[in-house]
Design a protein around this motif. Sequence first.
Motif, PDB file in Angstrom:
ATOM      1  N   ASP A  37       0.854  -1.187   0.000  1.00 13.73           N
ATOM      2  CA  ASP A  37       0.000   0.000   0.000  1.00 13.73           C
ATOM      3  C   ASP A  37       0.888   1.235   0.000  1.00 13.73           C
ATOM      4  O   ASP A  37       2.070   1.161  -0.342  1.00 13.73           O
ATOM      5  N   ASP A  38       0.346   2.362   0.411  1.00 15.75           N
ATOM      6  CA  ASP A  38       1.085   3.616   0.318  1.00 15.75           C
ATOM      7  C   ASP A  38       2.340   3.647   1.185  1.00 15.75           C
ATOM      8  O   ASP A  38       3.330   4.282   0.816  1.00 15.75           O
ATOM      9  N   SER A  39       2.310   2.978   2.334  1.00 15.34           N
ATOM     10  CA  SER A  39       3.442   3.111   3.253  1.00 15.34           C
ATOM     11  C   SER A  39       4.146   1.799   3.572  1.00 15.34           C
ATOM     12  O   SER A  39       5.202   1.822   4.202  1.00 15.34           O
ATOM     13  N   SER A  40       3.604   0.664   3.138  1.00 14.18           N
ATOM     14  CA  SER A  40       4.209  -0.614   3.504  1.00 14.18           C
ATOM     15  C   SER A  40       4.268  -1.567   2.315  1.00 14.18           C
ATOM     16  O   SER A  40       3.427  -1.513   1.415  1.00 14.18           O
ATOM     17  N   TYR A  41       5.256  -2.436   2.372  1.00 16.88           N
ATOM     18  CA  TYR A  41       5.373  -3.502   1.383  1.00 16.88           C
ATOM     19  C   TYR A  41       5.841  -4.745   2.126  1.00 16.88           C
ATOM     20  O   TYR A  41       6.897  -4.735   2.775  1.00 16.88           O
ATOM     21  N   ILE A  42       5.052  -5.800   2.059  1.00 23.72           N
ATOM     22  CA  ILE A  42       5.350  -7.057   2.729  1.00 23.72           C
ATOM     23  C   ILE A  42       5.531  -8.120   1.650  1.00 23.72           C
ATOM     24  O   ILE A  42       4.673  -8.285   0.784  1.00 23.72           O
ATOM     25  N   PHE A  43       6.655  -8.837   1.694  1.00 27.38           N
ATOM     26  CA  PHE A  43       6.904  -9.843   0.668  1.00 27.38           C
ATOM     27  C   PHE A  43       7.558 -11.070   1.276  1.00 27.38           C
ATOM     28  O   PHE A  43       8.074 -11.041   2.405  1.00 27.38           O
ATOM     29  N   GLU A  44       7.518 -12.156   0.509  1.00 28.92           N
ATOM     30  CA  GLU A  44       8.078 -13.422   0.961  1.00 28.92           C
ATOM     31  C   GLU A  44       9.177 -13.861   0.009  1.00 28.92           C
ATOM     32  O   GLU A  44       9.097 -13.625  -1.198  1.00 28.92           O
ATOM     33  N   ARG A  45      10.226 -14.490   0.559  1.00 26.80           N
ATOM     34  CA  ARG A  45      11.235 -15.177  -0.237  1.00 26.80           C
ATOM     35  C   ARG A  45      11.079 -16.665   0.052  1.00 26.80           C
ATOM     36  O   ARG A  45      11.096 -17.079   1.219  1.00 26.80           O
ATOM     37  N   ASP A  46      10.927 -17.453  -0.995  1.00 30.37           N
ATOM     38  CA  ASP A  46      10.476 -18.827  -0.844  1.00 30.37           C
ATOM     39  C   ASP A  46      11.393 -19.799  -1.578  1.00 30.37           C
ATOM     40  O   ASP A  46      11.789 -19.556  -2.721  1.00 30.37           O
ATOM     41  N   SER A  47      11.751 -20.897  -0.918  1.00 26.92           N
ATOM     42  CA  SER A  47      12.468 -21.999  -1.559  1.00 26.92           C
ATOM     43  C   SER A  47      11.983 -23.295  -0.920  1.00 26.92           C
ATOM     44  O   SER A  47      11.195 -23.289   0.036  1.00 26.92           O
ATOM     45  N   GLU A  48      12.464 -24.428  -1.421  1.00 33.19           N
ATOM     46  CA  GLU A  48      12.057 -25.703  -0.851  1.00 33.19           C
ATOM     47  C   GLU A  48      12.584 -25.870   0.565  1.00 33.19           C
ATOM     48  O   GLU A  48      11.994 -26.587   1.376  1.00 33.19           O
ATOM     49  N   GLU A  49      13.684 -25.210   0.879  1.00 36.20           N
ATOM     50  CA  GLU A  49      14.310 -25.375   2.190  1.00 36.20           C
ATOM     51  C   GLU A  49      13.688 -24.495   3.261  1.00 36.20           C
ATOM     52  O   GLU A  49      13.547 -24.906   4.408  1.00 36.20           O
ATOM     53  N   GLU A  50      13.337 -23.248   2.918  1.00 37.84           N
ATOM     54  CA  GLU A  50      12.801 -22.347   3.936  1.00 37.84           C
ATOM     55  C   GLU A  50      12.026 -21.203   3.310  1.00 37.84           C
ATOM     56  O   GLU A  50      12.089 -20.974   2.097  1.00 37.84           O
ATOM     57  N   LYS A  51      11.289 -20.515   4.187  1.00 39.91           N
ATOM     58  CA  LYS A  51      10.500 -19.365   3.756  1.00 39.91           C
ATOM     59  C   LYS A  51      10.780 -18.220   4.722  1.00 39.91           C
ATOM     60  O   LYS A  51      10.797 -18.402   5.942  1.00 39.91           O
ATOM     61  N   LEU A  52      10.980 -17.043   4.172  1.00 39.36           N
ATOM     62  CA  LEU A  52      11.183 -15.841   4.967  1.00 39.36           C
ATOM     63  C   LEU A  52      10.165 -14.790   4.558  1.00 39.36           C
ATOM     64  O   LEU A  52       9.765 -14.715   3.391  1.00 39.36           O
ATOM     65  N   ILE A  53       9.739 -13.978   5.515  1.00 45.31           N
ATOM     66  CA  ILE A  53       8.857 -12.848   5.242  1.00 45.31           C
ATOM     67  C   ILE A  53       9.592 -11.568   5.623  1.00 45.31           C
ATOM     68  O   ILE A  53      10.202 -11.480   6.695  1.00 45.31           O
ATOM     69  N   VAL A  54       9.558 -10.586   4.732  1.00 39.35           N
ATOM     70  CA  VAL A  54      10.181  -9.282   4.968  1.00 39.35           C
ATOM     71  C   VAL A  54       9.079  -8.238   5.055  1.00 39.35           C
ATOM     72  O   VAL A  54       8.243  -8.129   4.154  1.00 39.35           O
ATOM     73  N   ALA A  55       9.083  -7.488   6.163  1.00 33.82           N
ATOM     74  CA  ALA A  55       8.059  -6.467   6.401  1.00 33.82           C
ATOM     75  C   ALA A  55       8.711  -5.094   6.405  1.00 33.82           C
ATOM     76  O   ALA A  55       9.534  -4.794   7.283  1.00 33.82           O
ATOM     77  N   PHE A  56       8.350  -4.264   5.427  1.00 34.99           N
ATOM     78  CA  PHE A  56       8.900  -2.912   5.284  1.00 34.99           C
ATOM     79  C   PHE A  56       7.805  -1.904   5.559  1.00 34.99           C
ATOM     80  O   PHE A  56       6.743  -1.927   4.931  1.00 34.99           O
ATOM     81  N   ASN A  57       8.069  -1.024   6.521  1.00 38.39           N
ATOM     82  CA  ASN A  57       7.138   0.062   6.837  1.00 38.39           C
ATOM     83  C   ASN A  57       7.858   1.382   6.650  1.00 38.39           C
ATOM     84  O   ASN A  57       8.820   1.680   7.358  1.00 38.39           O
ATOM     85  N   ASN A  58       7.412   2.184   5.696  1.00 40.42           N
ATOM     86  CA  ASN A  58       8.060   3.467   5.423  1.00 40.42           C
ATOM     87  C   ASN A  58       7.355   4.633   6.089  1.00 40.42           C
ATOM     88  O   ASN A  58       7.780   5.774   5.969  1.00 40.42           O
ATOM     89  N   SER A  59       6.279   4.351   6.806  1.00 42.83           N
ATOM     90  CA  SER A  59       5.542   5.402   7.503  1.00 42.83           C
ATOM     91  C   SER A  59       6.319   5.873   8.724  1.00 42.83           C
ATOM     92  O   SER A  59       7.095   5.114   9.320  1.00 42.83           O
ATOM     93  N   LYS A  60       6.093   7.104   9.130  1.00 43.30           N
ATOM     94  CA  LYS A  60       6.685   7.621  10.351  1.00 43.30           C
ATOM     95  C   LYS A  60       5.832   7.286  11.569  1.00 43.30           C
ATOM     96  O   LYS A  60       6.101   7.773  12.675  1.00 43.30           O
ATOM     97  N   LEU A  61       4.832   6.440  11.367  1.00 44.92           N
ATOM     98  CA  LEU A  61       3.951   5.988  12.446  1.00 44.92           C
ATOM     99  C   LEU A  61       3.997   4.472  12.545  1.00 44.92           C
ATOM    100  O   LEU A  61       4.340   3.777  11.586  1.00 44.92           O
ATOM    101  N   ASP A  62       3.640   3.965  13.728  1.00 45.81           N
ATOM    102  CA  ASP A  62       3.472   2.522  13.876  1.00 45.81           C
ATOM    103  C   ASP A  62       2.369   2.045  12.940  1.00 45.81           C
ATOM    104  O   ASP A  62       1.414   2.784  12.651  1.00 45.81           O
ATOM    105  N   ARG A  63       2.487   0.801  12.500  1.00 47.81           N
ATOM    106  CA  ARG A  63       1.437   0.241  11.651  1.00 47.81           C
ATOM    107  C   ARG A  63       1.063  -1.151  12.140  1.00 47.81           C
ATOM    108  O   ARG A  63       1.923  -1.957  12.506  1.00 47.81           O
ATOM    109  N   GLN A  64      -0.216  -1.412  12.142  1.00 55.54           N
ATOM    110  CA  GLN A  64      -0.766  -2.726  12.467  1.00 55.54           C
ATOM    111  C   GLN A  64      -1.408  -3.274  11.194  1.00 55.54           C
ATOM    112  O   GLN A  64      -2.268  -2.618  10.600  1.00 55.54           O
ATOM    113  N   LEU A  65      -0.973  -4.451  10.776  1.00 53.84           N
ATOM    114  CA  LEU A  65      -1.527  -5.060   9.571  1.00 53.84           C
ATOM    115  C   LEU A  65      -1.963  -6.485   9.849  1.00 53.84           C
ATOM    116  O   LEU A  65      -1.327  -7.201  10.634  1.00 53.84           O
TER     117      LEU A  65
END
Length: 689
Positions: A615-643
């Motif tokens: 959305d306007d202030s956040s981008y959440i994405f996953e990196r995926d393989s057969e061995e493991e999965k990671l989630i990266v959470a980026f918040n560019n807002s100057k405020l806390d965010r609950q998603l």
Amino acid sequence: MKKFWPPRTPHSQSLIRTAGAPGSQLSYEPGSWVGFYCSRKFSFPLFILCCALILSPSVSAAAQNPAQEKVGNEPSVTKVEPPSWWIGLTSEVMLLISGHSLQANEVSCNLPTVTVTHTQSSAAGTYLFVWLKIATDTRSGTAVCRVTTPAGKTSFELPLASRSPTAGKFHGLSQSDVIYLIMPDRFANGDPTNDQPAEAPNSHDRTNPRAYHGGDLRGIRRHLSYLKDLGITTLWLTPVLKNGAPQDYHGYGAVDLYAVDPHLGTLTDYQQLVAAAHQQEMKILFDAVINHVGPNHPWVKNPPLPDWFHGTPAQHTNSATPLDGSFYGKNSSSSTNESFEALVDPHAAARLSKTLLQGWFVNVLPDLNTENPVVAQYLFQNSIWWAETTGLDGYRLDTFPYVPRKFWAAWHLALHRLYPNLATIGEVFHPDPSVTSFFMGGQKRYDGVDSGVSTLFDFPLYFTLRDVLLDRAPAGRIAEILRHDSLYNRPDSLVTFFGNHDVARLPSGATDSAGHVRDETQALKNLQLAFGLTLTLRGIPQLYYGDEIAMTGGPDPDNRHDFPGGWSDDPKNAFTADGRTPQQQKIFSYVQTFLRLRREHPVLAQGRLWHLASDDSSYIFERDSEEEKLIVAFNNSKLDRQLKIPLKDTPVQGAAGVKILLGEAHGKISDNQLELAMPPQSLTIFLVD
């Protein structure tokens, strides 16, 4: 580096003669670059064109019959290019001999296994091209070749050697690599005796941002352990070739394509750097400038052939002439020197891109005529020579779109026959992926040409990251730019970055009228987020020297300060933890930790990327393989965010939970939903259970 171009002159080459008496039959060798250009590997019309160029009747009478030209002095040889060659490497080698009165009647060599097939001299006799066939049973040694002219005789030597083992060389790139860009003159001074070579007086001045500062190849070699400790796997050095003026410290104004600049050291220094890097399991990329040479190159005043360049110093076009943005419906003020749209447009007439391909870069750097098969063979052999002499691992290809794609196709095809794993990275300085993707290798577009380049710098993502972090553009712009990955055949190999030697450093992206960073705390936060995104998004990351210690600097040359501690009299030494300020150490540790995570979790380098939320202030994405999965959470807002992010029909649906690998956000999975609590302007990595 950003650069310059001229108009194409009529092709009027001197005759190419077979060895022997004047008037011998014209020929070309099928295995030569001329033969390659004139073969049916390209269209039949191009075959006819090439042959027409070679047989051009517009040569002077003196060139057709050198014996008729008056010669006032004895012939002499001052330079041989390439200066050496290898047995069994290529079926033929073309030598460019420089000197005086070289209108040869005959050229012969003392070794029976080395045969002169044909020669070509310039009208004035200052250059002589000699094509040699070197039999595979030739022994290592030196071929001595005699040149007979109407004015006398002279000779030249060509050392010949067997190829050394290729093991441990020519590694190429992998998705696990991390590239570190160094300007050698600004990194570290390992040999003060070469600060001001005798041939370059008044060129060294550390107080002058456009003069040489004393950094060199030995300085880089002495700090390989620093780079290894940081987590770097690959070094890209800006050009190390000999340049012609103090302001050419950057390396992009070459005056000799076979010599290391004496300010940086010697060829031996470069070979030792490559060998030392390989011992540390690090790779070396050579910055190759095929498009142009420096304005002080001897060729500019006296070209080897009349059409060696596109144009002359007095009459040439300017590659920086922009295509008015309004042509494609853009604001005319948005025009840039990189108006590559016409190159990728199947409906664009040739005149719309002519200045890009034939103009002198920024109207200063002479544009090499790579359509001329002799020029093309010279440049190809130069690339082979540097690879074979040093064992380098790849080439960064400067000003990639400014060189015709047919040249790149032939260059890459021939290069990869010799070095299948050698990597090449093309510079396409443009924000639009529909433009940059056109130049990617391994695919053909409307022109039917595969450029052959291994990968490209991801300039569209660079512009997007800068817009998001510096100008508060919507974070969703990241997902938008990645959406265009379908245009590339290998998007995971794109080289991602947020800074290089051509742009202001990111901490200085928002400065006041005096050039000072408005908010240093915010600048450091932006820098951390830039590293976090670059090292977790798909692609091969490239870092710029000094960014890992938060070096600042505006546009060129302010973005090219000396690395603190690279000189013995520097008050601080940022190569050591004790010598870094708390601010420098904070950023260094942050980058070092991220690079360690990339090694420990290969999914960050090789896994597939999936959007989870944007959305306007956040981008959440996953990196995926057969061995493991990671989630990266980026918040560019100057405020806390609950998603709360639904995980159904995503690669992480049904996950039991998440745990933090790095960062300060909190997350949990409940009812197949990811619940995130993200601090302001943060990036957090979660391991999915």
